[in-house]
Structures are given as C-alpha cells and as structure tokens.
Design an enzyme around this catalytic site. Structure first.
Site, PDB file in Angstrom:
ATOM      1  N   LEU A 584     -22.167 -19.048   7.901  1.00 46.45           N
ATOM      2  CA  LEU A 584     -21.717 -19.814   6.740  1.00 46.45           C
ATOM      3  C   LEU A 584     -22.656 -20.950   6.372  1.00 46.45           C
ATOM      4  O   LEU A 584     -22.733 -21.339   5.203  1.00 46.45           O
ATOM      5  CB  LEU A 584     -20.308 -20.353   7.002  1.00 46.45           C
ATOM      6  CG  LEU A 584     -19.257 -19.302   7.392  1.00 46.45           C
ATOM      7  CD1 LEU A 584     -17.885 -19.955   7.554  1.00 46.45           C
ATOM      8  CD2 LEU A 584     -19.194 -18.180   6.368  1.00 46.45           C
ATOM      9  N   PRO A 586     -26.567 -21.958   7.743  1.00 49.91           N
ATOM     10  CA  PRO A 586     -27.648 -21.753   8.703  1.00 49.91           C
ATOM     11  C   PRO A 586     -28.080 -23.021   9.437  1.00 49.91           C
ATOM     12  O   PRO A 586     -28.476 -22.952  10.601  1.00 49.91           O
ATOM     13  CB  PRO A 586     -28.790 -21.210   7.828  1.00 49.91           C
ATOM     14  CG  PRO A 586     -28.099 -20.546   6.675  1.00 49.91           C
ATOM     15  CD  PRO A 586     -26.886 -21.414   6.413  1.00 49.91           C
ATOM     16  N   LYS A 655     -17.497 -15.219  12.526  1.00 53.21           N
ATOM     17  CA  LYS A 655     -17.108 -15.239  13.931  1.00 53.21           C
ATOM     18  C   LYS A 655     -17.482 -16.605  14.508  1.00 53.21           C
ATOM     19  O   LYS A 655     -18.283 -17.336  13.934  1.00 53.21           O
ATOM     20  CB  LYS A 655     -17.831 -14.137  14.716  1.00 53.21           C
ATOM     21  CG  LYS A 655     -17.491 -12.720  14.274  1.00 53.21           C
ATOM     22  CD  LYS A 655     -18.272 -11.680  15.076  1.00 53.21           C
ATOM     23  CE  LYS A 655     -17.917 -10.266  14.654  1.00 53.21           C
ATOM     24  NZ  LYS A 655     -18.684  -9.236  15.410  1.00 53.21           N
ATOM     25  N   GLY A 656     -16.910 -16.945  15.649  1.00 52.35           N
ATOM     26  CA  GLY A 656     -17.231 -18.219  16.277  1.00 52.35           C
ATOM     27  C   GLY A 656     -18.646 -18.220  16.832  1.00 52.35           C
ATOM     28  O   GLY A 656     -19.140 -17.209  17.339  1.00 52.35           O
ATOM     29  N   GLU A 659     -20.019 -21.130  21.250  1.00 43.49           N
ATOM     30  CA  GLU A 659     -20.129 -20.892  22.690  1.00 43.49           C
ATOM     31  C   GLU A 659     -21.060 -19.755  23.086  1.00 43.49           C
ATOM     32  O   GLU A 659     -21.555 -19.720  24.211  1.00 43.49           O
ATOM     33  CB  GLU A 659     -18.724 -20.651  23.262  1.00 43.49           C
ATOM     34  CG  GLU A 659     -17.931 -21.945  23.306  1.00 43.49           C
ATOM     35  CD  GLU A 659     -16.436 -21.750  23.499  1.00 43.49           C
ATOM     36  OE1 GLU A 659     -15.942 -21.997  24.604  1.00 43.49           O
ATOM     37  OE2 GLU A 659     -15.762 -21.377  22.525  1.00 43.49           O
TER      38      GLU A 659
END
Length: 696
Positions: A584, A586, A655-656, A659
C-alpha cells in the site's frame, strides 16, 4: 473519473515532522498539575513469600507521598491476566516480581524512596532452567494463537527410520527481549468527582487496556479514557496491558494525584514479557531427488507459574513443505521465571530458524542446491489443513531473490587470508490475521476529510496508510485526508499486533469511506456545518472463516564474512524478496521489511539472554549487556517484493508486513556462516567465541 489512487504510492509519514521536532506527544509527555512520580520495587528472590516490608525510612524522606505494599495496596478486581494482580498477595513467583511501589513529588525522590524500602522474604527452592528432558515437561492443549500443540499425520517415525537419506538435528534459541526505544510508561489521572480515570499509556492497543483497567478497578469502560497517540515501538511487548499502567492508576487513586510511571529498562526483561527459549529437534528424511518423505519438529520451551504462554515454534512447519508424514509438537515446562509473551513473529521467528537451518543441512546431505530443494517440495495446498492457498508465491520469491542476489555466482566459498566468505538462503512465512474493527469517516464543508479509528501507530506508519486507504476509497487527494488514531473515544479497533493492523483497520476505514462516498453522491448542495459522516463495522465480514489458507511468504539471502582469528561474523549484505499482497505504501513497507531484517540480524549474531540458575534472574538486563545491532553492525539491506494480487484478503488486497522480515533472516545468516566455515553451529547467537571454536 476518480483522481489518481493514493494507494501504492510512496508517501512519507504524516506524523514525521511532529516526531522530528518534538511535537509528538508520548505517554510521559503529559504534565498534569500536581503530578507525582512512582518507582517500583522488584523482588530479589526467585521464589518464595514476602514476610515483612519496612517502609519507615522511605516514608521519612521529604516529598514521599506513599509506599504501597501487598499489606496495604488497594484491592484489585477481576482480570484474566494474573500478571496484573500486583501487590495483592505475598507470593513471589519469580525474581523481579513487584513487591512495593514508592510515590513521591519528584522522580528522583521516588527512586530514592524505593531504594529505602526493606523487604524480608522466606525463600523457597527454585528452578529456572529448561531442558529437553526436563521431568516436568508436558504437552499443553494449545500453543499461542490457539494452535493445537500437537499435530500428526502418517507415521513419521517409521518413515524416518526406514530412510537412507535423513538428517536429525538439534537447535536452540535463547531468551530474547523486545527492548523498544520508548520504555513502558503511563501517566494516570483520576477525576474523583466524575469517577473517571484517564490514562496516557505506551501501549499497542488502548482499547484492550481500557477493558483490563475496567475489570481491575471496577469501573464501567465509559468511565475510563486511554490515550496511546504516539508509541515508541513495542515489538509485541506492549501488546497487552502491562504492570506499569496498573501501578500508575493504583498510585493515582491512592494518592489523589496524577502519577507518572516509567519502568526502568533493567526491569523490562522480568516485567513485560520475553521470547521464551526454545529447544528444537528436527528430523527430515528424503528420497535421492530431494522429495521430503517425513518431517518431525519437536519444540520444548518454558512458561511461568503465573500464566501459561507457549511459543508456537513448530507451527510454521505445518504450512511450508509438501510432506506426507509429519509430526509437529510442543512441550512446555513451568518454571520460576517471568511470564513469556509476544515478541516480533512469535513462533515463526524461532521455528523457521530451526526448520530452514535443517533444510540447509539436508540440502548438503543430498548434494542439492538449497533453493532447488525448497522448489522440489513446494505444496499444491496447505499441508496441514488441505485448504488451497489464497496466494503463495514463495517460488517466485526464491527465484527473483536468487537473480537479484547473484546466487549462482556466489556459491563457491571464498577465503582471503583469515577471512572466509559464504552465502545462505532461507524461506519465510507469516499468517494473514484480520480482526474486527470499526471506523468513522467524515466530510467537512471546507473540502477536507477525517477518518477516525482507534488504531495504534507504534512507528509503522499506520496513520499514513489509513489516510491513503481513505483517499483511495473516497477518490480525493491524500492531502485532504487526516487520520485520527490512538484514543478510546474513537471507534473501537483491534490492537497493533500479529501484522494485522492495516488489514483490520484499513478494511473498516475502506468500508466507512465507501459508505460516505455513497452518501455524498446522494447529497445536493453545500454540506451542513457539521459535515456528513458514515461508519462501518467489519465484525461480520472479518469473522467469516475463509476457505483459503492465507499467508505471506518471502525469501532471505545473506552474504557473510567470518574472521577465523577473532571469530567475528560480519554480514556484508542482506536481501529479502516478499510476496505480501498489495503493497500500500512502498516507503513505509520497505521500512518495515528492513527493520525486521535488522532484528533478525540481531537474533543471529548478538541478541541473547541468560537465566542465572543461582539467582533466577536474567543476567543481561539492559542495553549494555543485551546487545542489539547498531548502525555499524547493519550492512547493505535490500527489500523487494513481487506484485501479488490476492482477492481473498480484504478490500485493499494487503497482507501484514511488520513481522515477516525477521522470519528466516537468522537462518539465512546461519546457513551462510556454515557455508563459509564448513561447520554447523546450532545455538544462537553466533557469537565470536562460538564461531572461533568452530573454526579451529
């Protein structure tokens, strides 16, 4: 026709100027009139009971307002987290458990008063050492995240025993600590007339903090305001309510004054959670062509006697490779240790270190390139559940990473005098997690827009990305949108954790803005003075069980230099390629990927903690003893991603990403060290003493 979309555009942080100029307000930046300061007193035994607390010297000091002890502290109400039942009884479950709290007019006075408190104990025998064969080890019902602790299909033992090509390895990861830049801190203020508590807290979720305080202080939630406007990092350690905010609120109620409390950094290892040590045994067998025939990943870890927390380190093996006979299991030992908790990529970070290191060993046994071994075991669907992947582009990540890194031309180990050079690779994965959230969007008469959601920006750039989501949904310039976050007066939202923030909050913001856009389309004439607004609640949508297995994937590549004289390992280059849905922003995305990779470098080379068996304490209790990477340790780091269009996620297709950057980095570095030296080290971190011994 809508203006050019704000999503996917590199954009600087909306709050960047406030942070660099000091205008951003953190938990301790509030200065209510008459504010007092608190300082905690940790227990100095590893197990036992408090038999007496002498506060007389502390109370005689000028400016000391109170010393709370288990004998006279206000009684707390119910809580599902026993680590928050502070000063409620005389037990000492581990060293560092708080047994008193000093409150004074100044910070220095509170600290001096805490040092003057004399606590007597009845000590009991303690045990703080986890071993794979510990007699008290047991298999819990589930590991963190609700995962079943044990999963088995087929007969991996029989297949392994019959195989000619196999590896049987043991790896270990020590206790690790989050150590965010901003310590855990809170400013608490009671309005006795209204019966209202206001707390400014360094937290990853002000909503859960309010819910916990409501139970502990027997208040309706609407009588509590929690503000977490700016947070200086958390890495999981601020993911649930922590002792500092409870003690600050307790002291404020007791003294009738606002109270500030910042935990000393040396207290953090024993107070706010840690990554529990994990002992791994992995057994892999394969056919000569590299096709895996069995996989067994057994993890032993520790938990406290206060609350069970089981690091889910064997869970990643359930999604990575196509193996017909598999066992993944967790065993845990209750010890006299602080309660472990979340640390960036709990489960995945240590679990993938062990799995990807063992895959590298198997590649060596088979004489197959490590990338090729992974490609040959790519599953058609999620091995554990059988569900199709919503998207899985690990193969593309490995291939593009190999091209960018120059994998083929660097696979011959090099020696330059005492210096050895080698390269390594490892895969990465992290699940897609989405939680229900609500949001409100408002159009103002002046042509600006506001989106409100009780998200928490812990340094990830959430404000900026949420404004981009809103601008895209509304079809308006990004400069006209302001995102308000970090306050329980805003629409309720999930905490910042599990790489779920943008996917959860952004969904609600998107839906609220869609509804607002529809309302604006029906409206004729000027907007009313208060503007027009619309709200959204994603509870129903977010809680629907997806028929797809949803994960992000990635590939890490490392180039290392090993000094055979000193044992020093220098990482010359790190490169990561990720498949994490639609990126979303960069600018903020690359920051998150690279930050995770730096943390993985620390996990590989410098970070570790030791539980002293005699005193039951973490020996490395501050940043002088617990070594995180600094600028001189960090090499050239490249973060790239592939274009991934996954329609089975959320309206943004994201997506996340917070992590996955740490997952696999330590394994890639460890594999590179093995490639350089020809020796395999199986205990992190790869400190000079261990590396030098291996080079002899």
């Amino acid at each position: 026709m809508r203006p050019h979309t704000a999503l996917g555009t590199p954009t600087g942080r909306a709050e960047g100027r406030d942070k660099v100029t000091g205008a951003a307000r953190y938990a301790l930046d509030r200065r209510p009139p008459g504010c007092a300061y608190a300082w905690p007193v940790p227990a100095t035994i590893a197990r036992g009971r408090v038999t007496a607390v002498d506060t007389s010297a502390a109370l005689r000091a000028p400016g000391v307002r109170a010393v709370l002890t288990p004998y006279d502290a206000p009684r707390l109400g119910s809580s599902d987290d026993p680590t928050l039942q502070l000063l409620q009884d005389l037990r000492v479950p581990h060293r560092g458990w708080y047994v008193a709290l000093a409150v004074a007019d100044t910070l220095e006075g509170a600290r001096a008063a805490a040092a003057d408190v004399r606590v007597s104990y009845a000590a009991e025998p303690h045990d703080v050492q986890v071993t794979a064969d510990h007699p008290d080890a047991y298999t819990p019902d589930q590991a963190n995240g609700g995962h079943p602790a044990h999963r088995e299909q087929g007969d991996p033992d029989a297949v392994f025993a019959a195989a000619d090509l196999r590896v049987d390895t043991v790896y270990s990861v020590p206790p690790l600590h989050n150590h965010p830049m901003e310590p855990h801190a809170a400013t608490a203020e009671w309005d006795a007339g209204r019966g209202h508590l206001t707390v400014y807290d360094s937290s990853q979720g002000s909503g859960p903090v309010r819910a916990a305080l409501a139970g502990l202080f027997d208040l309706p939630e609407d009588h509590i305001t929690v503000v977490s406007e700016h947070v200086g990092g958390g890495f999981g350690s601020k993911g649930t309510t922590r002792p500092h905010v409870v003690l600050a609120a307790m002291a404020a109620r007791h003294t009738g004054r606002p109270v500030k409390l910042a935990l000393p950094r040396a207290d953090l290892p024993a107070t706010v959670g840690h990554r529990a040590p994990t002992l791994h045994r992995l057994r892999l067998s394969a056919r000569p062509d590299g096709t895996l025939t069995s996989l067994s990943h057994e993890v032993t870890t520790h938990t406290s006697r206060v609350r069970e927390f089981v690091e889910q380190a064997a869970v990643p093996a359930r999604v990575m490779y196509a193996v017909p006979d598999v066992r993944t299991t967790h065993r845990v030992v209750e010890l006299d240790v602080p309660t472990p908790s979340w640390m960036r990529a709990p489960g995945e970070a240590p679990g993938m270190y062990a799995l990807e290191s063992t895959m590298d060993e198997l590649a060596g046994t088979l004489g197959i390139d490590p990338i090729e071994l992974r490609l040959r075991n790519e599953p058609a669907s999620e091995p554990d559940s059988g569900r199709p992947f919503s998207s899985r582009h690990l193969v593309e990540c490995l291939r593009e990473g190999a091209d960018r890194f120059g994998w083929a031309e660097h696979r011959t180990p090099r020696r330059e005098g005492p210096l050895l050079r080698g390269t390594g690779v490892a895969a990465a994965t992290y699940p897609v997690l989405i939680s229900p959230s609500t949001a409100r969007a408002r159009a103002h008469p002046d042509g600006t827009y506001t989106v409100e959601v009780n998200a928490t920006d812990i340094g990830t750039g959430a404000r900026t990305v949420l404004a981009q989501v809103a601008a895209d949904a509304l079809g308006v310039p990004l400069a006209s949108v302001t995102a308000l976050v970090g306050h329980t007066g805003l629409p309720a939202a999930s905490l910042a954790g599990g790489s779920s923030g943008t996917a959860s909050w952004g969904w609600a913001v998107h839906d609220a803005c869609d509804a607002l856009a529809a309302r604006l389309a029906r409206h004729h004439g000027p907007l009313p003075p208060g503007g027009l607004s619309a709200s959204a609640d994603t509870t129903r949508s977010a809680q629907q069980k997806s028929p797809y297995a949803r994960h992000a994937f990635g590939a890490h590549f490392a180039d290392v230099q090993v000094d055979t004289v000193t044992g020093e390992v220098r990482v010359r280059r790190l490169l990561g390629v990720y498949a994490a849905g639609r990126i979303l922003n960069p600018t903020t995305a690359r920051s998150q990927f690279r930050g995770g990779m730096v943390m993985g470098l620390g996990m590989a080379l410098t970070e570790h903690s030791t539980l002293d068996p005699a005193f039951g304490d973490f020996a490395e209790r501050d940043l002088a003893g617990y070594h995180i990477p600094v600028n001189a340790d960090v090499p050239a780091i490249e973060a790239h991603w592939i274009e991934e269009h996954d329609k089975h996620l959320n309206p943004m297709g994201s997506k996340g990403i917070g992590e996955i950057g740490i997952v696999g980095t330590a394994a890639a570095i460890g594999n590179a060290v093995s490639h350089a030296t020809g020796r395999r080290l199986r205990e992190l971190p790869l400190t000079p003493d261990r590396v030098r011994a291996a080079c002899r």
